[in-house]
Scaffold this motif. Structure first.
Motif, PDB file in Angstrom:
ATOM      1  N   LEU A 144     -13.512   6.721   1.747  1.00  0.00           N
ATOM      2  CA  LEU A 144     -12.212   6.329   1.216  1.00  0.00           C
ATOM      3  C   LEU A 144     -11.266   5.889   2.338  1.00  0.00           C
ATOM      4  O   LEU A 144     -10.491   4.941   2.177  1.00  0.00           O
ATOM      5  CB  LEU A 144     -11.608   7.472   0.408  1.00  0.00           C
ATOM      6  N   GLY A 203     -12.240   2.420   3.312  1.00  0.00           N
ATOM      7  CA  GLY A 203     -11.720   1.488   2.316  1.00  0.00           C
ATOM      8  C   GLY A 203     -10.246   1.203   2.527  1.00  0.00           C
ATOM      9  O   GLY A 203      -9.797   0.051   2.431  1.00  0.00           O
ATOM     10  N   THR A 204      -9.478   2.235   2.849  1.00  0.00           N
ATOM     11  CA  THR A 204      -8.045   2.059   3.106  1.00  0.00           C
ATOM     12  C   THR A 204      -7.817   1.201   4.341  1.00  0.00           C
ATOM     13  O   THR A 204      -6.941   0.330   4.356  1.00  0.00           O
ATOM     14  CB  THR A 204      -7.356   3.430   3.257  1.00  0.00           C
ATOM     15  N   GLN A 236      -8.484  -2.320   3.413  1.00  0.00           N
ATOM     16  CA  GLN A 236      -7.381  -2.838   2.601  1.00  0.00           C
ATOM     17  C   GLN A 236      -6.212  -3.251   3.494  1.00  0.00           C
ATOM     18  O   GLN A 236      -5.638  -4.326   3.321  1.00  0.00           O
ATOM     19  CB  GLN A 236      -6.912  -1.798   1.587  1.00  0.00           C
ATOM     20  N   ARG A 237      -5.851  -2.412   4.459  1.00  0.00           N
ATOM     21  CA  ARG A 237      -4.749  -2.732   5.377  1.00  0.00           C
ATOM     22  C   ARG A 237      -5.043  -4.004   6.158  1.00  0.00           C
ATOM     23  O   ARG A 237      -4.169  -4.850   6.347  1.00  0.00           O
ATOM     24  CB  ARG A 237      -4.501  -1.572   6.324  1.00  0.00           C
ATOM     25  N   TYR A 271      -8.922 -10.523   1.205  1.00  0.00           N
ATOM     26  CA  TYR A 271     -10.249 -10.082   1.635  1.00  0.00           C
ATOM     27  C   TYR A 271     -11.115 -11.291   1.937  1.00  0.00           C
ATOM     28  O   TYR A 271     -11.238 -12.186   1.114  1.00  0.00           O
ATOM     29  CB  TYR A 271     -10.923  -9.262   0.521  1.00  0.00           C
ATOM     30  N   MET A 308     -16.310  -3.500   0.680  1.00  0.00           N
ATOM     31  CA  MET A 308     -15.633  -2.707  -0.340  1.00  0.00           C
ATOM     32  C   MET A 308     -16.567  -2.430  -1.519  1.00  0.00           C
ATOM     33  O   MET A 308     -16.595  -1.319  -2.049  1.00  0.00           O
ATOM     34  CB  MET A 308     -14.357  -3.413  -0.811  1.00  0.00           C
ATOM     35  N   TRP A 353     -10.911   2.023  -8.665  1.00  0.00           N
ATOM     36  CA  TRP A 353     -10.592   2.129  -7.242  1.00  0.00           C
ATOM     37  C   TRP A 353     -10.557   0.741  -6.603  1.00  0.00           C
ATOM     38  O   TRP A 353      -9.624   0.420  -5.860  1.00  0.00           O
ATOM     39  CB  TRP A 353     -11.610   3.030  -6.536  1.00  0.00           C
ATOM     40  N   LEU A 354     -11.548  -0.090  -6.919  1.00  0.00           N
ATOM     41  CA  LEU A 354     -11.565  -1.454  -6.377  1.00  0.00           C
ATOM     42  C   LEU A 354     -10.339  -2.240  -6.836  1.00  0.00           C
ATOM     43  O   LEU A 354      -9.755  -2.999  -6.064  1.00  0.00           O
ATOM     44  CB  LEU A 354     -12.853  -2.174  -6.797  1.00  0.00           C
ATOM     45  N   ARG A 396      -7.376  -0.917  -7.631  1.00  0.00           N
ATOM     46  CA  ARG A 396      -6.231  -0.386  -6.881  1.00  0.00           C
ATOM     47  C   ARG A 396      -6.213  -0.900  -5.449  1.00  0.00           C
ATOM     48  O   ARG A 396      -5.150  -1.075  -4.862  1.00  0.00           O
ATOM     49  CB  ARG A 396      -6.257   1.139  -6.869  1.00  0.00           C
ATOM     50  N   MET A 397      -7.382  -1.129  -4.901  1.00  0.00           N
ATOM     51  CA  MET A 397      -7.473  -1.612  -3.520  1.00  0.00           C
ATOM     52  C   MET A 397      -7.195  -3.110  -3.419  1.00  0.00           C
ATOM     53  O   MET A 397      -7.141  -3.659  -2.325  1.00  0.00           O
ATOM     54  CB  MET A 397      -8.854  -1.283  -2.935  1.00  0.00           C
ATOM     55  N   VAL A 424      -3.635 -10.111  -1.529  1.00  0.00           N
ATOM     56  CA  VAL A 424      -3.322  -8.684  -1.439  1.00  0.00           C
ATOM     57  C   VAL A 424      -1.885  -8.535  -1.014  1.00  0.00           C
ATOM     58  O   VAL A 424      -1.370  -9.204  -0.196  1.00  0.00           O
ATOM     59  CB  VAL A 424      -4.272  -7.958  -0.450  1.00  0.00           C
TER      60      VAL A 424
END
Length: 104
Positions: free
Chosen positions: A48, A51-52, A55-56, A64, A72, A93-94, A96-97, A104
């Motif tokens: 997780l 993944g964060t 995302q950042r 992406y 991801m 989750w995907l 939300r990411m 994004v």
């Protein structure tokens, strides 16, 4: 999974004698299983956090790219296969990411 953990805790010389007999007292068996389970939770947390971080990075780049997108999805698949997540949970989750958004 519990039988696998028990087999790891039982010396091979004892495994041949009695597969059901454990060499550790019950409190030590519980502790060993809890430590094993904690390692599983830590591995999920690492995924997780990765993944964060992805995302950042995607936010900083404006979206992406193909490689991050694939990573991801790979994380989501591991969460499903190794950590018991349902398809709906990993899909949420995907989302939300930010994987389903244009930017994004």
């Amino acid at each position: 999974m519990l039988s696998w953990t028990r087999s790891c805790l039982t010396p091979s010389s004892r495994q041949a004698t009695s597969a059901d007999e454990l060499t550790l007292p019950p409190f030590q068996q519980d502790h060993a299983f809890a430590a094993f389970e904690q390692g599983d939770w830590l591995a999920e947390l690492d995924l997780l956090q990765l993944g964060t971080a992805l995302q950042r990075s995607a936010i900083a780049r404006g979206g992406y790219d193909g490689r991050f997108f694939d990573l991801m999805f790979a994380i989501a698949e591991v969460l499903e296969s190794d950590h018991g997540w349902s398809f709906e949970q990993s899909d949420a989750w995907l989302e939300r990411m930010g994987l389903w958004e244009e930017e994004v």
